[in-house]
Design a protein around this motif. Structure first.
Motif, PDB file in Angstrom:
ATOM      1  N   ARG A 186       0.586  -1.012  -0.433  1.00  0.00           N
ATOM      2  CA  ARG A 186       0.327   0.118  -0.079  1.00  0.00           C
ATOM      3  C   ARG A 186       0.985   1.306  -0.195  1.00  0.00           C
ATOM      4  NH1 ARG A 186      -5.065  -0.242   0.109  1.00  0.00           N
ATOM      5  NH2 ARG A 186      -5.133   1.662  -0.263  1.00  0.00           N
ATOM      6  N   LEU A 187       0.660   2.467  -0.821  1.00  0.00           N
ATOM      7  CA  LEU A 187       0.997   2.930  -0.785  1.00  0.00           C
ATOM      8  C   LEU A 187       0.350   4.705  -0.537  1.00  0.00           C
ATOM      9  CD1 LEU A 187       2.405   1.922  -3.350  1.00  0.00           C
ATOM     10  CD2 LEU A 187       4.184   3.451  -2.885  1.00  0.00           C
ATOM     11  N   PRO A 188       1.029   6.067  -0.758  1.00  0.00           N
ATOM     12  CA  PRO A 188       0.248   7.157   0.624  1.00  0.00           C
ATOM     13  C   PRO A 188      -0.797   7.601  -0.808  1.00  0.00           C
ATOM     14  CG  PRO A 188       2.427   7.639   0.784  1.00  0.00           C
ATOM     15  CD  PRO A 188       2.575   5.628  -0.146  1.00  0.00           C
ATOM     16  N   SER A 189      -0.056   7.823  -1.847  1.00  0.00           N
ATOM     17  CA  SER A 189      -0.429   8.306  -3.303  1.00  0.00           C
ATOM     18  C   SER A 189      -0.459   8.252  -4.728  1.00  0.00           C
ATOM     19  CB  SER A 189      -0.319   9.628  -3.650  1.00  0.00           C
ATOM     20  OG  SER A 189       0.773   8.977  -3.684  1.00  0.00           O
ATOM     21  N   HIS A 190      -1.132   7.448  -5.618  1.00  0.00           N
ATOM     22  CA  HIS A 190      -1.073   6.904  -6.811  1.00  0.00           C
ATOM     23  C   HIS A 190       0.326   7.464  -7.472  1.00  0.00           C
ATOM     24  CE1 HIS A 190      -2.644   4.733 -10.281  1.00  0.00           C
ATOM     25  NE2 HIS A 190      -2.376   5.242 -11.338  1.00  0.00           N
TER      26      HIS A 190
ATOM     27  N   GLY B 194      -2.379  -0.067  -9.112  1.00  0.00           N
ATOM     28  CA  GLY B 194      -3.662   0.090  -8.052  1.00  0.00           C
ATOM     29  C   GLY B 194      -3.374   1.248  -8.158  1.00  0.00           C
ATOM     30  N   TYR B 195      -4.594   1.347  -7.482  1.00  0.00           N
ATOM     31  CA  TYR B 195      -4.715   3.555  -6.994  1.00  0.00           C
ATOM     32  C   TYR B 195      -3.920   3.123  -5.932  1.00  0.00           C
ATOM     33  CZ  TYR B 195      -7.227   7.152  -4.686  1.00  0.00           C
ATOM     34  OH  TYR B 195      -7.832   8.596  -4.287  1.00  0.00           O
ATOM     35  N   HIS B 196      -4.167   2.853  -4.820  1.00  0.00           N
ATOM     36  CA  HIS B 196      -2.374   3.010  -4.318  1.00  0.00           C
ATOM     37  C   HIS B 196      -1.617   1.970  -3.294  1.00  0.00           C
ATOM     38  CE1 HIS B 196      -4.221   6.866  -1.515  1.00  0.00           C
ATOM     39  NE2 HIS B 196      -3.989   7.248  -3.147  1.00  0.00           N
ATOM     40  N   THR B 197      -1.998   1.090  -4.470  1.00  0.00           N
ATOM     41  CA  THR B 197      -1.314  -0.647  -4.049  1.00  0.00           C
ATOM     42  C   THR B 197      -0.427  -0.832  -5.269  1.00  0.00           C
ATOM     43  OG1 THR B 197      -3.318  -1.321  -5.709  1.00  0.00           O
ATOM     44  CG2 THR B 197      -3.679  -1.497  -3.120  1.00  0.00           C
TER      45      THR B 197
ATOM     46  N   GLY C  86       7.486   5.122   0.877  1.00  0.00           N
ATOM     47  CA  GLY C  86       5.964   5.183   1.654  1.00  0.00           C
ATOM     48  C   GLY C  86       5.612   3.734   1.268  1.00  0.00           C
ATOM     49  N   ALA C  87       5.797   3.106   1.223  1.00  0.00           N
ATOM     50  CA  ALA C  87       5.379   1.649   0.727  1.00  0.00           C
ATOM     51  C   ALA C  87       5.209   0.984   1.655  1.00  0.00           C
ATOM     52  CB  ALA C  87       5.447   1.094  -0.553  1.00  0.00           C
ATOM     53  N   HIS C  88       4.377  -0.379   2.276  1.00  0.00           N
ATOM     54  CA  HIS C  88       4.026  -0.509   3.205  1.00  0.00           C
ATOM     55  C   HIS C  88       3.146  -1.962   3.864  1.00  0.00           C
ATOM     56  CE1 HIS C  88       0.971   1.481   4.167  1.00  0.00           C
ATOM     57  NE2 HIS C  88      -0.007   0.898   4.941  1.00  0.00           N
TER      58      HIS C  88
END
Ligand SMILES: C[C@H](O)[C@H](O)[C@H]1CNC2=NC(N)=NC(=O)C2=N1
Length: 101
Positions: free
Chosen positions: A33-37, A63-66, A99-101
């Protein structure tokens, strides 16, 4: 020596050192998951560069935030090898800066 398919035990031992990664069928996989596209897209571009450097390429879904990655080694018939874990470790090294987690 030519790259070889890893055994189930070898895969499990290596996965224990890579939190977030798992075996999805015959592929090593992880989703972030990331903080933005845009942050997600930037991670994809960063990973693409690593993949060209290593000459080893995952399938990546933006994806959108992935960002979702799956990888195995085509040259040994789609088995998991040390090359897949090498790529996974390199991705783990750069993902947090995006910012990925
Ligand atoms: C010619 C080139 O080295 C090969 O096609 C590389 C490119 N990237 C690859 N990526 C993956 N995942 N498996 C491979 O076997 C592979 N082979």
């Amino acid at each position: 020596m030519a790259v070889q398919a890893l055994s189930q035990k070898e895969i499990e031992d290596r996965l224990a050192e890579l939190p977030g990664w798992s075996l999805d069928g015959d592929r090593l996989a992880r989703s972030y998951r990331l903080p933005s596209h845009f942050a997600a897209a930037a991670l994809v571009v960063h990973v693409a560069g690593i993949q060209e450097e290593l000459d080893h390429h995952s399938d990546i879904t933006l994806g959108y935030h992935t960002v979702a990655l799956t990888v195995n080694t085509h040259s040994v018939g789609g088995a998991v090898t040390e090359l897949d874990f090498g790529l996974a470790r390199r991705v783990e090294d750069v993902a947090p800066a995006h910012g990925a987690h």
